[in-house]
Write a protein that holds these residues in place. Structure first.
Motif, PDB file in Angstrom:
ATOM      1  N   LEU A  79      41.086  37.553  41.083  1.00  0.00           N
ATOM      2  CA  LEU A  79      42.299  37.825  42.254  1.00  0.00           C
ATOM      3  C   LEU A  79      41.642  37.925  43.490  1.00  0.00           C
ATOM      4  O   LEU A  79      40.761  38.767  43.640  1.00  0.00           O
ATOM      5  N   GLU A  80      41.966  37.361  44.505  1.00  0.00           N
ATOM      6  CA  GLU A  80      41.570  37.251  45.946  1.00  0.00           C
ATOM      7  C   GLU A  80      42.660  37.395  47.042  1.00  0.00           C
ATOM      8  O   GLU A  80      43.807  36.585  46.979  1.00  0.00           O
ATOM      9  N   LEU A  81      42.863  38.320  47.839  1.00  0.00           N
ATOM     10  CA  LEU A  81      43.642  38.401  48.839  1.00  0.00           C
ATOM     11  C   LEU A  81      43.178  37.461  50.055  1.00  0.00           C
ATOM     12  O   LEU A  81      42.162  37.737  50.544  1.00  0.00           O
ATOM     13  N   VAL A  82      44.089  36.586  50.407  1.00  0.00           N
ATOM     14  CA  VAL A  82      43.677  35.659  51.389  1.00  0.00           C
ATOM     15  C   VAL A  82      44.088  36.048  52.922  1.00  0.00           C
ATOM     16  O   VAL A  82      43.336  36.084  53.945  1.00  0.00           O
ATOM     17  N   ASP A  83      45.321  36.630  52.865  1.00  0.00           N
ATOM     18  CA  ASP A  83      45.934  36.768  54.209  1.00  0.00           C
ATOM     19  C   ASP A  83      47.152  37.815  54.049  1.00  0.00           C
ATOM     20  O   ASP A  83      47.806  37.795  52.783  1.00  0.00           O
ATOM     21  N   ARG A  99      49.391  36.416  50.944  1.00  0.00           N
ATOM     22  CA  ARG A  99      48.876  35.234  50.204  1.00  0.00           C
ATOM     23  C   ARG A  99      47.500  35.819  49.448  1.00  0.00           C
ATOM     24  O   ARG A  99      46.652  36.315  50.064  1.00  0.00           O
ATOM     25  N   CYS A 100      47.656  35.347  48.192  1.00  0.00           N
ATOM     26  CA  CYS A 100      46.617  35.335  47.259  1.00  0.00           C
ATOM     27  C   CYS A 100      46.146  34.292  46.829  1.00  0.00           C
ATOM     28  O   CYS A 100      47.006  33.017  46.494  1.00  0.00           O
ATOM     29  N   HIS A 103      41.927  31.892  40.585  1.00  0.00           N
ATOM     30  CA  HIS A 103      41.216  30.608  40.067  1.00  0.00           C
ATOM     31  C   HIS A 103      41.522  29.616  40.960  1.00  0.00           C
ATOM     32  O   HIS A 103      41.877  28.284  40.589  1.00  0.00           O
ATOM     33  N   GLY A 104      41.907  29.695  42.242  1.00  0.00           N
ATOM     34  CA  GLY A 104      42.046  28.584  43.478  1.00  0.00           C
ATOM     35  C   GLY A 104      43.470  28.276  43.641  1.00  0.00           C
ATOM     36  O   GLY A 104      43.665  27.572  44.217  1.00  0.00           O
ATOM     37  N   GLU A 105      44.507  28.950  42.602  1.00  0.00           N
ATOM     38  CA  GLU A 105      45.929  28.577  42.886  1.00  0.00           C
ATOM     39  C   GLU A 105      46.547  29.494  43.821  1.00  0.00           C
ATOM     40  O   GLU A 105      46.318  30.935  43.667  1.00  0.00           O
ATOM     41  N   LEU A 106      47.073  29.081  44.803  1.00  0.00           N
ATOM     42  CA  LEU A 106      47.733  29.985  46.075  1.00  0.00           C
ATOM     43  C   LEU A 106      49.133  30.509  45.422  1.00  0.00           C
ATOM     44  O   LEU A 106      49.913  29.683  44.916  1.00  0.00           O
ATOM     45  N   PHE A 107      49.322  31.784  45.593  1.00  0.00           N
ATOM     46  CA  PHE A 107      50.675  32.241  45.281  1.00  0.00           C
ATOM     47  C   PHE A 107      50.867  33.259  46.401  1.00  0.00           C
ATOM     48  O   PHE A 107      50.004  33.655  47.123  1.00  0.00           O
ATOM     49  N   GLU A 108      52.192  33.851  46.567  1.00  0.00           N
ATOM     50  CA  GLU A 108      52.370  34.815  47.708  1.00  0.00           C
ATOM     51  C   GLU A 108      53.173  35.960  47.162  1.00  0.00           C
ATOM     52  O   GLU A 108      54.056  35.673  46.110  1.00  0.00           O
ATOM     53  N   GLY A 118      47.535  49.844  48.959  1.00  0.00           N
ATOM     54  CA  GLY A 118      47.331  50.116  47.537  1.00  0.00           C
ATOM     55  C   GLY A 118      46.538  48.931  46.970  1.00  0.00           C
ATOM     56  O   GLY A 118      45.666  48.978  46.143  1.00  0.00           O
ATOM     57  N   LEU A 119      47.233  47.743  47.045  1.00  0.00           N
ATOM     58  CA  LEU A 119      46.932  46.610  46.126  1.00  0.00           C
ATOM     59  C   LEU A 119      45.315  46.158  46.993  1.00  0.00           C
ATOM     60  O   LEU A 119      44.345  46.085  46.274  1.00  0.00           O
ATOM     61  N   SER A 120      45.209  46.463  48.109  1.00  0.00           N
ATOM     62  CA  SER A 120      44.005  46.008  48.941  1.00  0.00           C
ATOM     63  C   SER A 120      42.893  47.045  48.618  1.00  0.00           C
ATOM     64  O   SER A 120      41.684  46.639  48.384  1.00  0.00           O
ATOM     65  N   SER A 121      43.346  48.104  48.444  1.00  0.00           N
ATOM     66  CA  SER A 121      42.299  49.228  47.852  1.00  0.00           C
ATOM     67  C   SER A 121      41.910  48.932  46.533  1.00  0.00           C
ATOM     68  O   SER A 121      40.835  49.155  46.513  1.00  0.00           O
ATOM     69  N   TRP A 122      42.787  48.654  45.606  1.00  0.00           N
ATOM     70  CA  TRP A 122      42.495  48.455  44.269  1.00  0.00           C
ATOM     71  C   TRP A 122      41.607  47.143  44.185  1.00  0.00           C
ATOM     72  O   TRP A 122      40.895  47.352  43.167  1.00  0.00           O
ATOM     73  N   ILE A 123      41.823  46.150  44.885  1.00  0.00           N
ATOM     74  CA  ILE A 123      40.682  44.782  44.732  1.00  0.00           C
ATOM     75  C   ILE A 123      39.669  45.364  45.269  1.00  0.00           C
ATOM     76  O   ILE A 123      38.371  44.696  44.691  1.00  0.00           O
ATOM     77  N   GLU A 124      39.391  46.224  46.206  1.00  0.00           N
ATOM     78  CA  GLU A 124      37.970  46.311  46.815  1.00  0.00           C
ATOM     79  C   GLU A 124      37.270  47.328  46.054  1.00  0.00           C
ATOM     80  O   GLU A 124      36.070  47.383  46.241  1.00  0.00           O
TER      81      GLU A 124
END
Length: 135
Positions: A79-83, A99-100, A103-108, A118-124
């Motif tokens: 899972l990657e945060l794009v914008d 925007r995330c 596996h290469g599929e974009l979703f919002e 919270g989400l960005s902290s969890w990802i990092e």
């Protein structure tokens, strides 16, 4: 007739208890979701739901559903945060459009500023069971 009324009452009770359990669980946050459709109006095709953090995955539950299973599961390493874009409309003030990719599929996802942080902290951050150095 009585059977139909009982079936509706049981479904309503199940839906209420499901939503109550999800909304009171630790690590949940309000979050709308849609498949990434760049250029469309932010209010179209959104599904309301709840995100739930686990150590290795992010789970998304649809609010209005009787299902006992989550509708989406994103494993943390993929899972990657794009914008992120702050929304300014009258109905969306204080929300972020995030925007995330998975596996290469974009979703919002649409969420509050607190939920985004919270989400960005969890990802990092690293999950508690990871060993070794994390860069």
């Amino acid at each position: 007739m009585i059977a139909a009324v009982c079936a509706v009452a049981i479904a309503a009770a199940w839906g209420y208890l499901r939503l109550r359990r999800l909304s009171l669980a630790p690590g949940t946050f309000d979050c709308a979701w849609r498949v990434g459709l760049a250029g469309q109006d932010e209010t179209e095709r959104w599904a309301e739901g709840l995100g739930e953090y686990h150590s290795d995955r992010l789970v998304w539950w649809r609010v209005y559903s009787l299902s006992g299973k989550p509708q989406k599961v994103w494993l943390r390493p993929f899972l990657e945060l794009v914008d992120r874009t702050p929304l300014t409309g009258a109905q969306t003030a204080g929300l972020y459009l995030v925007r995330c990719t998975y596996h290469g599929e974009l979703f919002e996802m649409m969420m509050s500023a607190e939920a985004y942080h919270g989400l960005s902290s969890w990802i990092e951050s690293a999950p508690p069971n990871m060993r070794g150095f994390v860069l």
